[in-house]
Motif scaffolding. Structure first.
Motif, PDB file in Angstrom:
ATOM      1  N   ASP A 202      22.265  54.606  54.283  1.00 14.11           N
ATOM      2  CA  ASP A 202      21.490  53.663  55.095  1.00 14.11           C
ATOM      3  C   ASP A 202      22.007  53.565  56.530  1.00 14.11           C
ATOM      4  N   GLU A 203      23.166  54.134  56.765  1.00 11.98           N
ATOM      5  CA  GLU A 203      23.754  54.027  58.096  1.00 11.98           C
ATOM      6  C   GLU A 203      22.996  54.899  59.101  1.00 11.98           C
ATOM      7  N   LYS A 204      22.732  54.340  60.263  1.00 12.51           N
ATOM      8  CA  LYS A 204      22.102  55.100  61.330  1.00 12.51           C
ATOM      9  C   LYS A 204      23.169  55.916  62.051  1.00 12.51           C
ATOM     10  N   THR A 205      22.877  57.197  62.164  1.00 11.93           N
ATOM     11  CA  THR A 205      23.854  58.075  62.801  1.00 11.93           C
ATOM     12  C   THR A 205      23.717  57.980  64.313  1.00 11.93           C
ATOM     13  N   SER A 206      24.774  57.599  64.967  1.00 14.29           N
ATOM     14  CA  SER A 206      24.777  57.516  66.426  1.00 14.29           C
ATOM     15  C   SER A 206      25.520  58.711  67.003  1.00 14.29           C
ATOM     16  N   PHE A 207      25.209  59.020  68.232  1.00 12.82           N
ATOM     17  CA  PHE A 207      25.906  60.122  68.900  1.00 12.82           C
ATOM     18  C   PHE A 207      27.407  59.834  68.966  1.00 12.82           C
ATOM     19  N   ARG A 208      27.746  58.575  69.134  1.00 11.43           N
ATOM     20  CA  ARG A 208      29.160  58.205  69.225  1.00 11.43           C
ATOM     21  C   ARG A 208      29.896  58.515  67.925  1.00 11.43           C
ATOM     22  N   TYR A 209      29.247  58.190  66.790  1.00 12.82           N
ATOM     23  CA  TYR A 209      29.887  58.448  65.495  1.00 12.82           C
ATOM     24  C   TYR A 209      30.027  59.944  65.246  1.00 12.82           C
ATOM     25  N   ILE A 210      28.987  60.710  65.592  1.00 14.40           N
ATOM     26  CA  ILE A 210      29.056  62.167  65.454  1.00 14.40           C
ATOM     27  C   ILE A 210      30.203  62.715  66.288  1.00 14.40           C
ATOM     28  N   TRP A 211      30.326  62.214  67.516  1.00 11.68           N
ATOM     29  CA  TRP A 211      31.398  62.678  68.389  1.00 11.68           C
ATOM     30  C   TRP A 211      32.773  62.326  67.822  1.00 11.68           C
ATOM     31  N   GLU A 212      32.897  61.124  67.241  1.00 10.17           N
ATOM     32  CA  GLU A 212      34.187  60.708  66.674  1.00 10.17           C
ATOM     33  C   GLU A 212      34.596  61.615  65.510  1.00 10.17           C
ATOM     34  N   THR A 213      33.648  61.920  64.624  1.00 11.61           N
ATOM     35  CA  THR A 213      33.966  62.792  63.484  1.00 11.61           C
ATOM     36  C   THR A 213      34.226  64.219  63.947  1.00 11.61           C
ATOM     37  N   PHE A 214      33.478  64.630  64.975  1.00 12.68           N
ATOM     38  CA  PHE A 214      33.716  65.963  65.540  1.00 12.68           C
ATOM     39  C   PHE A 214      35.121  66.049  66.124  1.00 12.68           C
TER      40      PHE A 214
END
Length: 426
Positions: A202-214
């Motif tokens: 249910d979590e909305k994927t944000s660019f910030r979260y993608i960048w953090e995991t990257f």
């Protein structure tokens, strides 16, 4: 009659459940005794000279690199990044698992190693998310086969040595085919998940979260860039790249991610040594077996027979495909490459296939063997993790088999998929 003794004794040893490497050696030994025209020293000489090769040294180092990176916290970080990309989509967990296997494939070079490293984490996690255990296990087992398609790849190293092809070009040529196989699997995962209402998080994927995991996974993601960039840039050879991967893996596990301790290294060295020993026994005995085939002129006979069946290139390449798929069901991938490359490569070249493209066709064909019984190594690894029977898992994996088969036909009949990236270096 010598040929009959060679293949007959090999079949008998396999039926007696003798390991493939030992069966190849015993059948070669039996044939030498029967023939009387070949000295017994032939077998011992081949066992030594076949592995006395600088390119072959890449095999144990890539195995060790995979062992180190599988225990060094890399798998979890790769999944978090993959899940950030697709986790909120329908079937997102399954697709993230496949992407993680693709990432890990670019590190380990081994199908079973990919299944073992990712399956231990992802199969229980997918079941916890509500996925059917058979589908979850089949997903990891199938995606693990990409481990030998996306570079670095141990079978590609062996093909390069046996077929006289550039190992660096083989690595580059495997990138797009590996992606195609992965995307085909993701398509089936999406279709199945949509049918069974396996929704994403249910979590909305944000660019910030993608960048953090990257950013958290950056030390893992940079490994393929170092390996392929160094090889194709002429900085180091594939063997030297394997050594660099080992050193990098130790540094990443001990100092960067700090999930690997010095006390863990001896066990990793032992495990990788056992795997290497098994592989090198297969390489040695398969080389001796293949050399006997050449002495008996069997490659020439098979080539003439296939070319006499039809003048159609399509018919012949399809016959080769069927042969490789059948062989993959019963024979180890490395042994199959060593034995069949001298037989099939001249046929492929005669049909107008580039040796690099033909090598990719062989590797993808035999990669399917990782998920086809009775050998199906990935099935056994997946079964060991999930506790499912091989029979149940074999049925669940059929759609992934079809996805791989469709991808194989694309790769076979569209040479540019394998050769396009290589053209940039010409």
């Amino acid at each position: 009659m010598t040929t009959l003794v060679l293949f007959g004794s090999f079949a008998i040893f396999l039926l007696l459940s003798v390991p493939i490497g030992i069966a190849l050696g015993l059948s070669t030994f039996t044939t030498i005794l029967y023939s009387g025209a070949i000295p017994l020293q032939f077998l011992m000489k081949e066992l030594v000279t076949s592995v006395d090769s600088f390119p072959i040294m890449a095999v144990p180092f890539f195995i060790l690199a995979g062992e180190i990176m599988g225990k060094g916290g890399i798998s979890e970080r790769l999944f978090k990044f993959a899940n950030a990309l697709v986790g909120n989509k329908t079937g997102g967990f399954a697709m993230a698992t496949i992407i993680t296997c693709m990432f890990f494939a670019a590190i380990s070079g081994s199908g079973p190693a990919t299944v073992a490293a990712i399956g231990g984490i992802m199969i229980p996690a997918m079941v916890k998310q509500g996925y059917d255990k058979k589908f979850a296990t089949a997903t990891v087992a199938a995606a693990g086969s990409i481990g030998v398609i996306i570079p670095p790849s141990i079978p590609m190293v062996i093909y390069g040595v046996v077929g006289g092809a550039s190992i660096g070009d083989m690595f580059i040529a495997g990138i797009i085919p590996g992606l195609i196989v992965g995307f085909a699997m993701m398509l089936w995962a999406y279709i199945y998940s949509r049918k069974n209402n396996y929704k994403g998080s249910d979590e909305k994927t944000s660019f910030r979260y993608i960048w953090e995991t990257f950013w958290d996974a950056k030390w893992a993601l940079v490994i393929p860039v170092i390996i392929l960039g160094g090889i194709y840039g002429g900085i180091f050879t594939p063997t030297e790249a394997a050594v660099i991967a080992v050193v990098y893996g130790i540094i990443a596990g001990l100092l960067l991610y700090r999930e690997l301790a010095l006390k863990d290294l001896p066990k990793l060295f032992i495990d990788s040594s056992l795997t290497t020993a098994t592989i090198l026994i297969i390489v040695g005995t398969a080389t001796a077996f293949g050399r006997l085939l050449t002495i008996e002129q069997i490659p020439t006979q098979v080539a003439n027979m296939m070319l006499a069946i039809s003048e159609s290139e399509i018919v012949i390449i399809l016959l080769i495909t069927v042969l490789l798929l059948l062989v993959g069901c019963f024979m180890d991938t490395l042994a199959a490459i060593i034995i069949l490359t001298p037989i099939l490569l001249p046929i492929g070249i005669n049909l107008g296939y580039d040796p690099i493209h033909f090598g990719i066709i062989m590797v993808v064909n035999l990669a399917i063997g990782f998920i086809t019984p009775p050998l199906g190594v990935n099935l056994f690894v997946g079964s060991g993790i999930s506790g499912l029977s091989i029979e149940a898992l074999s049925k669940a994996i059929i759609p992934y088999f079809l996805a791989m088969l469709f991808s194989l036909l694309m790769i076979t009949f569209i040479p540019e998929l394998s050769l396009w990236l290589i053209s940039f270096g010409d």
